[in-house]
Design a protein around this motif. Sequence first.
Motif, mmCIF file in Angstrom:
data_model
loop_
_atom_site.group_PDB
_atom_site.id
_atom_site.type_symbol
_atom_site.label_atom_id
_atom_site.label_comp_id
_atom_site.label_asym_id
_atom_site.label_seq_id
_atom_site.Cartn_x
_atom_site.Cartn_y
_atom_site.Cartn_z
ATOM 1 N N ILE B 53 0.869 -1.186 0.000
ATOM 2 C CA ILE B 53 0.000 0.000 0.000
ATOM 3 C C ILE B 53 0.899 1.228 0.000
ATOM 4 C CG2 ILE B 53 -0.185 0.163 2.530
ATOM 5 C CD1 ILE B 53 -3.165 0.984 2.058
ATOM 6 N N GLN B 83 3.055 -5.159 7.369
ATOM 7 C CA GLN B 83 3.673 -3.976 6.771
ATOM 8 C C GLN B 83 2.644 -2.942 6.354
ATOM 9 O OE1 GLN B 83 5.668 -6.743 4.578
ATOM 10 N NE2 GLN B 83 6.931 -7.094 6.366
ATOM 11 N N VAL B 84 1.450 -3.404 6.024
ATOM 12 C CA VAL B 84 0.369 -2.482 5.685
ATOM 13 C C VAL B 84 -0.090 -1.768 6.955
ATOM 14 C CG1 VAL B 84 -1.999 -2.343 4.838
ATOM 15 C CG2 VAL B 84 -0.330 -3.806 3.658
ATOM 16 N N ILE B 87 2.209 1.057 7.961
ATOM 17 C CA ILE B 87 2.064 2.329 7.237
ATOM 18 C C ILE B 87 0.860 3.113 7.762
ATOM 19 C CG2 ILE B 87 1.780 3.380 4.955
ATOM 20 C CD1 ILE B 87 4.464 1.847 5.535
#
Lengths: 110, 110, 142, 142
Positions: B53, B83-84, B87
Amino acid sequence: MEIYEEINDGIAVLTLEGRLDAVSSKGLKDAVNELLKKEKSSIVLNMLKVDFIDSSGLGSLVSCLKTVNNERGDIRLASLQDQVRAILELTRLYRVFQIFDDSDTAVKSY
Amino acid sequence: MEIYEEINDGIAVLTLEGRLDAVSSKGLKDAVNELLKKEKSSIVLNMLKVDFIDSSGLGSLVSCLKTVNNERGDIRLASLQDQVRAILELTRLYRVFQIFDDSDTAVKSY
Amino acid sequence: MKKIKFIIKSDLENVALAGMSINKLCSLTTMDDSQSFQMELCAVEAINNSIIHAYNNEITNDVEIYLEIADKYFQLDICDRGKTMDKDILERADINLLKDNFDNPEEISESGRGLAVIKDVMDKVTYKSVNGINRLTMIKYI
Amino acid sequence: MKKIKFIIKSDLENVALAGMSINKLCSLTTMDDSQSFQMELCAVEAINNSIIHAYNNEITNDVEIYLEIADKYFQLDICDRGKTMDKDILERADINLLKDNFDNPEEISESGRGLAVIKDVMDKVTYKSVNGINRLTMIKYI
Ligand SMILES: Nc1ncnc2c1ncn2[C@@H]1O[C@H](COP(=O)(O)OP(=O)(O)O)[C@@H](O)[C@H]1O
Ligand SMILES: Nc1ncnc2c1ncn2[C@@H]1O[C@H](COP(=O)(O)OP(=O)(O)O)[C@@H](O)[C@H]1O
């Protein structure tokens, strides 16, 4: 490529990690020559963590085989990843190497 | 990105697969608008298979949230990859979305 | 259709960068891990050839790699400005004609398999030299 | 030190190709999956900016991406020949100053986070325009 050396039941096992290619093939030949200096000519290459091989890598395997054959030794391959095995098959080189499912079996085969 | 639509206990679940980026963000907005046309404004985004993303993707999430809020609905996020999620945390946007561990829990939260 | 071009200096140290990128980008197609590996292999063989044979291992030259991903094919073009290859070499390369005597390891060659592998893996392989630019084009239909 | 250069046409469809390659190449360093993702993110943000802002979404221009992997750092340079960015924008970008009012979703911005994210993730970010070439340099120490 990383190369780790180990003696297992009197047989030299080189564990390779990474890419066996034009950059690393000299390192493999050097490691095998070091073993020969120590009169270790019965060698197993544990290739479990070799995730890429190209024709220079194959060439280095052939080169090592010839060198140890001259000392009445052998190079036996263990734990090939599927894609590495496929390239040995494609080039028919599986016919010149004894290939084993794992390093221990390869060691015991001597 | 692939977007799959499903109705679960009366709640619309959009399952997203792939990259939520500048290329795919319009597709997400379109899918949400389609749901609103069908008077489905309680929406869950199952993001288990969203492996990338960027800020345009985040922007499309915010845009969708605003749109459904105007229809008194909500967008709830489920199954974010680490990891999304990172963010969303970096940009503080986790504060505006209700985030659930899995899609079923998100559906039941309505 | 998606396109990207990679440029590396003709140093073998850089070849893996292009190879690994190309392998990864195969995941944008329907190719599986084994086919992706083979695309990386062909890229690496061809780039190695440009560096070793066309540029004679001088590390200051450029190798350019064009990747094109379309619905129906995956195309790699490897370009150099070094020594041009004799086209016959590519034509003759054939995995079935590698002259290895497997009964005698001493007679097994340590090199000379690159182009044969490329031709076996790929569906179409051509080589052209125009205005000093040598271009090996490899196409895999998907 | 390893180096590779990527060139794409300024079409958003191509951005993932560079991003995915860069992510993959992080595996040559000690970076973990999360850091690799962040390198991809910064690359994608910067390339998107060149395409959208510098080239105004015209797809016929080139974006050049230089990647340098050294023992101690990972460097990405994103270059375009489009509209030059006002340097103040980069200087002011700050993840802590994003003016979002989280109590009211209506006031949350749908854009304007790219440079702030880049500056937060990377250790050093500079922007220069020389002879019509705009270059955003991002360095991560490893
Ligand atoms: N890009 C190239 N430029 C010039 N000559 C080449 C090139 N590629 C291959 N050749 C020639 O073709 C021969 C066979 O190449 P190949 O099958 O890849 O095996 P190898 O590189 O191991 O010799 C090389 O030895 C070289 O003489
Ligand atoms: N490469 C660039 N060239 C020209 N202008 C840019 C560039 N990158 C950013 N900008 C300007 O800086 C602003 C902020 O960029 P950014 O933080 O990435 O958010 P966004 O792209 O979502 O607006 C942009 O809206 C644009 O005006």
